[in-house]
Design an enzyme around this catalytic site. Structure first.
Site, PDB file in Angstrom:
ATOM      1  N   ILE A   1      48.305  40.616 -12.595  1.00  0.00           N
ATOM      2  CA  ILE A   1      47.422  41.626 -13.162  1.00  0.00           C
ATOM      3  C   ILE A   1      46.262  41.903 -12.218  1.00  0.00           C
ATOM      4  O   ILE A   1      45.806  41.011 -11.500  1.00  0.00           O
ATOM      5  CB  ILE A   1      46.907  41.180 -14.562  1.00  0.00           C
ATOM      6  N   CYS A   2      45.815  43.145 -12.203  1.00  0.00           N
ATOM      7  CA  CYS A   2      44.639  43.555 -11.430  1.00  0.00           C
ATOM      8  C   CYS A   2      44.866  43.259  -9.947  1.00  0.00           C
ATOM      9  O   CYS A   2      45.872  43.658  -9.379  1.00  0.00           O
ATOM     10  CB  CYS A   2      43.413  42.840 -11.991  1.00  0.00           C
ATOM     11  N   ASN A   3      43.959  42.551  -9.293  1.00  0.00           N
ATOM     12  CA  ASN A   3      44.119  42.258  -7.876  1.00  0.00           C
ATOM     13  C   ASN A   3      45.300  41.333  -7.601  1.00  0.00           C
ATOM     14  O   ASN A   3      45.757  41.245  -6.453  1.00  0.00           O
ATOM     15  CB  ASN A   3      42.836  41.627  -7.319  1.00  0.00           C
TER      16      ASN A   3
END
Length: 213
Positions: A121-123
């Site tokens: 998730i995300c980075n």
């Protein structure tokens, strides 16, 4: 007595919970794994099965600190983490483009080769792009611009980027940093943590405040 002991042993083996490993780097986004971790550790709702246990992994056994200031003592380091687990979950962090993250690349390669579930998730999703792990699957992340920026020449699959909060494809789940609930929903389905209907009820209640659609 021998039969009883053997039967008891088999029962204990069958009751053993599979590990889901949450990968935490310093400056990790504490909210991104909260829904998923609680569901896996305690069950989605009363009466739900609890076939998994949550364990945390960090580069070393030193305390890692979240963006919100929570201090976590990891269960394992990259060097001591078990090889037998159900899934890896890469929680977003400002450090996924740093040197510590690079030492995690072989672990993800091995997980994919062994057909393990990998969530990012995300980075964490951007890290996956940087290392070519999203080149054969549909995926999402913090926008195509960031995925391309992090991925550079190693990222060759922009056509398969999907503008959704979370995407699941071939045992890889990716998500936008604002899609913690959707991320949890897709991973819970993939892990078969409960029935599809109960997983949706949990998601819908937390997303919209209602138990029914």
């Amino acid at each position: 007595m021998i039969f009883y002991t053997f039967a008891h042993y088999i029962k204990n083996i069958l009751a053993m919970k599979q590990k889901v490993l949450f990968i935490l780097l310093n400056d990790y986004a504490d909210w991104e794994g909260a829904y998923l971790a609680s569901c896996l550790q305690r069950g989605i709702m009363e009466g739900s099965p609890i076939p998994y246990e949550v364990k945390t992994v960090a580069p070393t056994l030193d305390v890692v600190t979240s963006l919100g200031g929570f201090h976590t003592v990891p269960d394992y380091s990259f060097d001591t983490m078990p090889s037998d687990y159900a899934a890896l979950v890469l929680i977003g962090s400002l450090q996924w483009d740093g040197p510590e993250a690079e030492s995690f690349v072989p672990i993800v390669k091995q997980a994919i080769a062994k057909h393990k579930i990998v969530g990012a998730i995300c980075n964490g999703a951007s890290f996956m792009a940087r290392n070519g792990f999203l080149n054969t699957v549909k995926h999402t992340g913090n926008g195509l611009e960031q995925i391309r920026s992090w991925g550079g020449k190693a990222y060759t699959n922009a056509a398969a980027f999907v503008k959704r909060q979370a995407v699941s494809d071939h045992l890889i789940v990716t998500a936008n940093g604002t899609g913690a609930l959707e991320f949890s929903h897709e991973l819970l389905l993939l892990l078969q943590a409960d029935t599809e209907s109960r997983i949706f009820l949990y998601y819908n209640f937390n997303k919209n405040g209602f138990f029914k659609g």
